[in-house]
Structures are given as C-alpha cells and as structure tokens.
Scaffold this motif. Structure first.
Motif, mmCIF file in Angstrom:
data_model
loop_
_atom_site.group_PDB
_atom_site.id
_atom_site.type_symbol
_atom_site.label_atom_id
_atom_site.label_comp_id
_atom_site.label_asym_id
_atom_site.label_seq_id
_atom_site.Cartn_x
_atom_site.Cartn_y
_atom_site.Cartn_z
ATOM 1 N N GLY A 1 44.984 48.273 28.027
ATOM 2 C CA GLY A 1 44.828 48.042 26.606
ATOM 3 C C GLY A 1 44.349 46.660 26.247
ATOM 4 O O GLY A 1 44.463 46.244 25.089
ATOM 5 N N THR A 2 43.807 45.942 27.218
ATOM 6 C CA THR A 2 43.271 44.610 26.977
ATOM 7 C C THR A 2 41.956 44.452 27.732
ATOM 8 O O THR A 2 41.502 45.358 28.424
ATOM 9 N N SER B 1 38.885 38.613 14.252
ATOM 10 C CA SER B 1 37.676 39.286 13.765
ATOM 11 C C SER B 1 37.313 40.470 14.658
ATOM 12 O O SER B 1 37.672 40.503 15.835
ATOM 13 N N GLU B 2 36.575 41.414 14.085
ATOM 14 C CA GLU B 2 36.094 42.515 14.923
ATOM 15 C C GLU B 2 35.078 42.015 15.941
ATOM 16 O O GLU B 2 34.952 42.576 17.029
ATOM 17 N N TYR B 3 34.371 40.959 15.615
ATOM 18 C CA TYR B 3 33.297 40.459 16.473
ATOM 19 C C TYR B 3 33.792 40.145 17.885
ATOM 20 O O TYR B 3 33.279 40.681 18.870
ATOM 21 N N ARG B 4 34.799 39.276 17.981
ATOM 22 C CA ARG B 4 35.338 38.911 19.295
ATOM 23 C C ARG B 4 36.851 38.720 19.250
ATOM 24 O O ARG B 4 37.408 37.937 20.033
ATOM 25 N N GLY B 5 37.516 39.398 18.345
ATOM 26 C CA GLY B 5 38.940 39.143 18.137
ATOM 27 C C GLY B 5 39.848 39.714 19.206
ATOM 28 O O GLY B 5 39.857 40.917 19.461
ATOM 29 N N LEU B 6 40.643 38.850 19.810
ATOM 30 C CA LEU B 6 41.607 39.281 20.823
ATOM 31 C C LEU B 6 42.616 40.255 20.231
ATOM 32 O O LEU B 6 42.914 41.302 20.817
ATOM 33 N N PHE B 7 43.150 39.924 19.044
ATOM 34 C CA PHE B 7 44.189 40.756 18.434
ATOM 35 C C PHE B 7 43.602 41.908 17.623
ATOM 36 O O PHE B 7 44.330 42.830 17.263
ATOM 37 N N TYR B 8 42.310 41.861 17.353
ATOM 38 C CA TYR B 8 41.667 43.005 16.708
ATOM 39 C C TYR B 8 41.571 44.160 17.696
ATOM 40 O O TYR B 8 41.912 45.300 17.369
ATOM 41 N N ALA B 9 41.103 43.885 18.895
ATOM 42 C CA ALA B 9 40.947 44.933 19.909
ATOM 43 C C ALA B 9 42.267 45.274 20.591
ATOM 44 O O ALA B 9 42.448 46.391 21.070
ATOM 45 N N SER B 10 43.187 44.305 20.648
ATOM 46 C CA SER B 10 44.491 44.529 21.291
ATOM 47 C C SER B 10 45.610 44.059 20.360
ATOM 48 O O SER B 10 46.295 43.066 20.638
ATOM 49 N N LEU C 1 56.450 52.068 17.509
ATOM 50 C CA LEU C 1 55.406 51.107 17.177
ATOM 51 C C LEU C 1 54.702 50.614 18.431
ATOM 52 O O LEU C 1 53.471 50.442 18.446
ATOM 53 N N TRP C 2 55.459 50.414 19.489
ATOM 54 C CA TRP C 2 54.867 50.028 20.771
ATOM 55 C C TRP C 2 53.903 51.105 21.262
ATOM 56 O O TRP C 2 52.794 50.799 21.711
ATOM 57 N N LEU C 3 54.348 52.361 21.191
ATOM 58 C CA LEU C 3 53.509 53.449 21.698
ATOM 59 C C LEU C 3 52.238 53.602 20.872
ATOM 60 O O LEU C 3 51.147 53.802 21.415
ATOM 61 N N LEU C 4 52.361 53.492 19.542
ATOM 62 C CA LEU C 4 51.175 53.593 18.693
ATOM 63 C C LEU C 4 50.205 52.448 18.956
ATOM 64 O O LEU C 4 48.999 52.651 19.124
ATOM 65 N N GLY C 5 50.737 51.232 18.979
ATOM 66 C CA GLY C 5 49.888 50.071 19.238
ATOM 67 C C GLY C 5 49.293 50.097 20.626
ATOM 68 O O GLY C 5 48.120 49.731 20.825
ATOM 69 N N GLY C 6 50.093 50.538 21.602
ATOM 70 C CA GLY C 6 49.591 50.620 22.966
ATOM 71 C C GLY C 6 48.495 51.658 23.110
ATOM 72 O O GLY C 6 47.474 51.415 23.758
ATOM 73 N N LEU C 7 48.695 52.842 22.512
ATOM 74 C CA LEU C 7 47.678 53.894 22.596
ATOM 75 C C LEU C 7 46.385 53.468 21.916
ATOM 76 O O LEU C 7 45.289 53.745 22.418
ATOM 77 N N SER D 1 45.276 50.339 21.514
ATOM 78 C CA SER D 1 44.648 49.310 22.339
ATOM 79 C C SER D 1 44.012 49.915 23.586
ATOM 80 O O SER D 1 42.913 49.514 23.991
ATOM 81 N N ILE D 2 44.689 50.879 24.200
ATOM 82 C CA ILE D 2 44.135 51.528 25.387
ATOM 83 C C ILE D 2 42.885 52.322 25.024
ATOM 84 O O ILE D 2 41.877 52.269 25.739
ATOM 85 N N ALA D 3 42.926 53.031 23.913
ATOM 86 C CA ALA D 3 41.767 53.824 23.489
ATOM 87 C C ALA D 3 40.555 52.922 23.255
ATOM 88 O O ALA D 3 39.428 53.259 23.652
ATOM 89 N N VAL D 4 40.774 51.785 22.622
ATOM 90 C CA VAL D 4 39.677 50.852 22.348
ATOM 91 C C VAL D 4 39.035 50.376 23.639
ATOM 92 O O VAL D 4 37.797 50.374 23.784
ATOM 93 N N HIS D 5 39.848 49.993 24.609
ATOM 94 C CA HIS D 5 39.286 49.387 25.820
ATOM 95 C C HIS D 5 38.748 50.426 26.801
ATOM 96 O O HIS D 5 37.814 50.119 27.554
ATOM 97 N N VAL D 6 39.292 51.627 26.796
ATOM 98 C CA VAL D 6 38.678 52.695 27.586
ATOM 99 C C VAL D 6 37.306 53.026 27.002
ATOM 100 O O VAL D 6 36.324 53.205 27.746
#
Length: 452
Positions: A147-148, A274-283, A358-364, A366-371
């Motif tokens: 997820g990162t 930011s969506e552009y290069r945001g660490l916390f946006y993608a994760s 909340l962990w599971l939602l946030g984790g899923l 983040s994982i979906a984004v990076h996959v």
C-alpha cells in the motif's frame, strides 16, 4: 518458531508480487544498469559504451561519461549481473528477449529482493523488540509492502527501495548488532545520499544506547564512506565532488550541490498531500504513524527510536522540499521520500489493533492505488498533475496496463499483452496472501490471550 514461519511467508508473499510485475525502463534505470555493465564487462566506472549520451549522466575526468547516481545500487547488481553475463558468455543460458530479460532479472535480484526483505525485518522487529501483537505487525507490514511506494519501486531498477531496506535494517540492528547496523547504513548511503545523512542521526541514537554501540556503528559505516570518496575521486577528480554536481542537465549554479535551495511550502505540499506527488494522498493509511507516535511517547520505552525516526523523516521532507527536482521526473509518488516509509511502520504498529475497520478501509484503498499504479504505469510523466485520477484509473477502466516502456506482468502470456485481466492473478496473490496471514495472526493472538 511460528513467528519465523510468518516472517518467511511475508517474504515469499512480497517477493512474489515483485516478480509478478515488472515496472519497465527509463533513464534512471538505464544509468544504474550501465554502471553495472561497465564494472562487469569492462572493469571501469565510465559508462560511455553502455548507455546513450543523454538522460541521467554526468561528465567526469577526461570528459568521460558516468552515471549521475550514487554507485550503491549498481554495485549491488554486480553479482547477479556477473552470474548472468558469465552463463550467457559460455552459452549455458539463452534468453528470447535478451536485454529485457537481463534487466528484469537484475531488477528482481536487487530491488525486488530488498523490497521483499523489508517485510520480515519489520515483522521480526515488531515482535521481538517492540513486542506488539501479531495482528498489528502483520497488518502494518502488508500495508507497507503493498500500500505504499515500496510495491511499484520494487519492480524497477531505482535505488530507493534498497536504500529503504538497509536504512530500516540499520535501525533494527542498532541496539544489538551495532557494527552490522553501520554496514547497513553505509550501503543505504551509497545507494541514496540522503540516507548517508540519516546515518548520522542513527549514530546519535547508537550513542544514546552506549558509547561502544556508537563506535562500532561508525566503524561499520566508514569503509563505505571511504569507498564512495574514492569512487568520486576517480570519476570526478575530487572525493568531495558528487555525481549530481557534474550532471549539468539538472543543476543550477546558485544552488547547493547544484540542486538544493530554500525549502518551499508548495513543494512540501506537493510531496505530502497533493495528488501530483503526495505521500499521504496515495497512502493515507500512513497518517496513522502520527497517532502511533503519541502512543510510543506515552509508553516511554522507545522514545529514543521515535525521536530518530522523526528526525530522519524531517530531514527527508525538508531536503526534498528544497530540491529543484522534488517531483522526481517520471515517477509515481514522491520517490525520494521512499527510504522513510518503512520507518513510519514502527509507530503505526502500536495502533493497529484500534479502529480496525478504519485500518482495513485505509489499507485496502492504499493497496488498490499502488497495485493500479504498478500495473498501469509506475512512471507517469512529471507534467501529469493528476496521475491517479487523470491517467492511471482511466487507463485501467479502459482495460489498459503495462504502459511504461518494456513493462509487463506474468499474466500477459495468458490474458494478452497490456490487458487489464492479466493483473488479476497478481492482485489475488496479494489480497489472498495478506488475508490468510492476518487470519493466522488473529488466531495466534487469541490463543496467546487464552493461555494467559
């Protein structure tokens, strides 16, 4: 014994994902690979004969062309490439797609392997040193792995994942194995220069344990500092001249080392939210690191480690916000921040058994984004200011994957080149494997409570 088996399972799970996906090729990977080839094939550091004269290159002694990267990753790749090269020269192995397969195997045995090793190191540190429940450690570990940025950059020949692994290893070994921690920090710094400065912070942490720890830590790191100085002297005429300074395409005369100026709030925003290069946006799940830090402060025992992690994270944030190439060029996420990502897992572990939904939602998420990013294109161009919603997700919706040069996955021979269905087996491997390990961790934790 159970924890060792789980650590091994985490390693196999993460390595499997790195093998399944191949992120592709670009100027950064070319420069790293060219130096490896030059060392193995010609016993030289000059890459004139092994790369195109453009991109990530630096002009060195005698007008020769060198990589503008630290040499650590290329040095790590020497052994796997030398074995391949020797077997090929003898005719013992042949590849249908010679160069692509060579590059992919080198990537797996450097970035893929070190990325996979992050998982068991985090798990064993969480269990043996932090003494947190298995559920917490497994959940945080799979989130960091999938997820990162660790996932996409484990499939490409960039130096950030190896540097992240060895920096994490240095921290985890520092109390009990300070000399090995110094060796690890030296390798991390040789892969990525900011990690060398982070090693100085770890030296202070070692001193807080005992003077002996600090001395052994420094002793482990000094050989790599000397080797790096000799490399720079041979290639650029001075032990204090970095490859970055001789890379005229990216430097400006009024900046420190040609690339560092004053930290800008706009750049800091870009690499964080930011969506552009945001660490916390993608994760967004990484935001739990801040709440976990509060828990660590209250427990007091690991305050020194937390202070070191916070100092390293601040160092990276300020440095990259002041870097004239903060965006990382063709990249997904703030790739220069990747070495701090596994360190953020440590405070996260203290909080992972609370608000599980909340962990599971946030984790899923983040994982979906990076996959998705790994499957479609982990190197969107720097001019794409909405890489996720404006490029990656539309491509996936249209059934298109593997858009980067030479990219691919193991499902394509069965489902078709560039077809989104080819991603499904790799995604199922990640989700099913993570789910099984989380279920095992929950059962083991429940049994431990019954025994008590």
């Amino acid at each position: 014994m159970h924890d060792r088996r789980c650590a091994l399972a985490l390693f196999v799970l993460t390595l499997g994902a790195s093998v399944y996906f191949y992120g592709g090729w670009g100027a950064n990977q070319e420069a790293n690979y060219a130096l490896t080839r030059a060392i193995v094939e010609a016993r030289t550091f000059a890459i004139d004969d092994f790369t195109v004269r453009e991109g990530d290159i630096a002009e060195g002694v005698g007008g020769r062309i060198y990589s503008n990267k630290p040499p650590g990753l290329s040095a790590l790749a020497v052994v796997p490439y030398a074995i391949q090269y020797s077997l090929q020269q003898r005719g013992a192995v042949t590849f249908r797609e010679y160069w692509r397969t060579n590059k992919q195997l080198v990537t797996i045995f450097t970035c893929g392997l070190t990325g996979a090793l992050i998982a068991p190191v985090l798990f064993l540190y969480g269990r043996r040193t932090l003494h947190v429940p298995r559920w917490n450690v497994v959940l945080v570990t799979v989130i960091i792995a999938f997820g990162t940025m660790v996932l996409p950059y484990s499939t490409m020949l960039f130096a950030h994942v190896p540097s992240a692994f060895f920096l994490l290893l240095a921290l985890t070994l520092l109390r009990q194995r300070p000399f090995l921690a110094g060796l690890s920090a030296g390798i991390a710094g040789a892969c990525f220069f900011l990690s060398a400065i982070a090693a100085l912070i770890l030296a202070f942490l070692a001193w807080s344990y005992a003077r002996r720890n600090a001395l052994l830590f420094v002793a482990g790191g000094v050989p790599f500092a000397i080797a790096l100085a000799v490399y720079q002297w041979l290639c650029f005429g001075s032990p204090f001249t970095t490859p970055v300074e001789r890379s005229t395409a990216f430097t400006q005369p009024d900046l420190l080392l040609g690339v560092f100026g004053t930290a800008r709030l706009s750049s800091l925003w870009a690499i964080t939210f930011s969506e552009y290069r945001g660490l916390f946006y993608a994760s967004p799940i990484l935001l739990f690191a801040f709440a976990g830090a509060v828990v660590m402060i209250r427990r007091r025992r690991f305050r020194a480690e937390l202070a070191a992690i916070a100092a390293i994270a601040l160092l990276f944030l300020i440095s990259i916000a002041s870097f004239n190439g903060f965006h990382g060029g063709a990249a997904f996420g703030p790739r220069y921040l990747l070495p701090i990502v596994p360190l953020l897992a440590i405070p996260m572990m203290f909080l992972a058994d609370r608000l599980r939904w909340l962990w599971l939602l946030g984790g899923l998420f983040s994982i979906a984004v990076h996959v998705a990013a790994t499957a479609v294109d982990p190197m969107p161009l720097d001019g794409l200011y909405h890489p996720l919603t404006g490029y990656i997700m539309p491509a996936l919706r249209d059934g298109k994957v593997s858009l980067a040069q030479d990219a691919g996955n193991l499902g394509e021979p069965f489902f078709g080149k560039g077809r989104s269905l080819s991603v499904v087996p790799g995604a199922l491997w990640i989700v099913a494997g993570s789910g099984l390990l989380l279920a095992w961790a929950a059962r083991r934790d429940a049994r431990d409570l019954q025994v008590r």
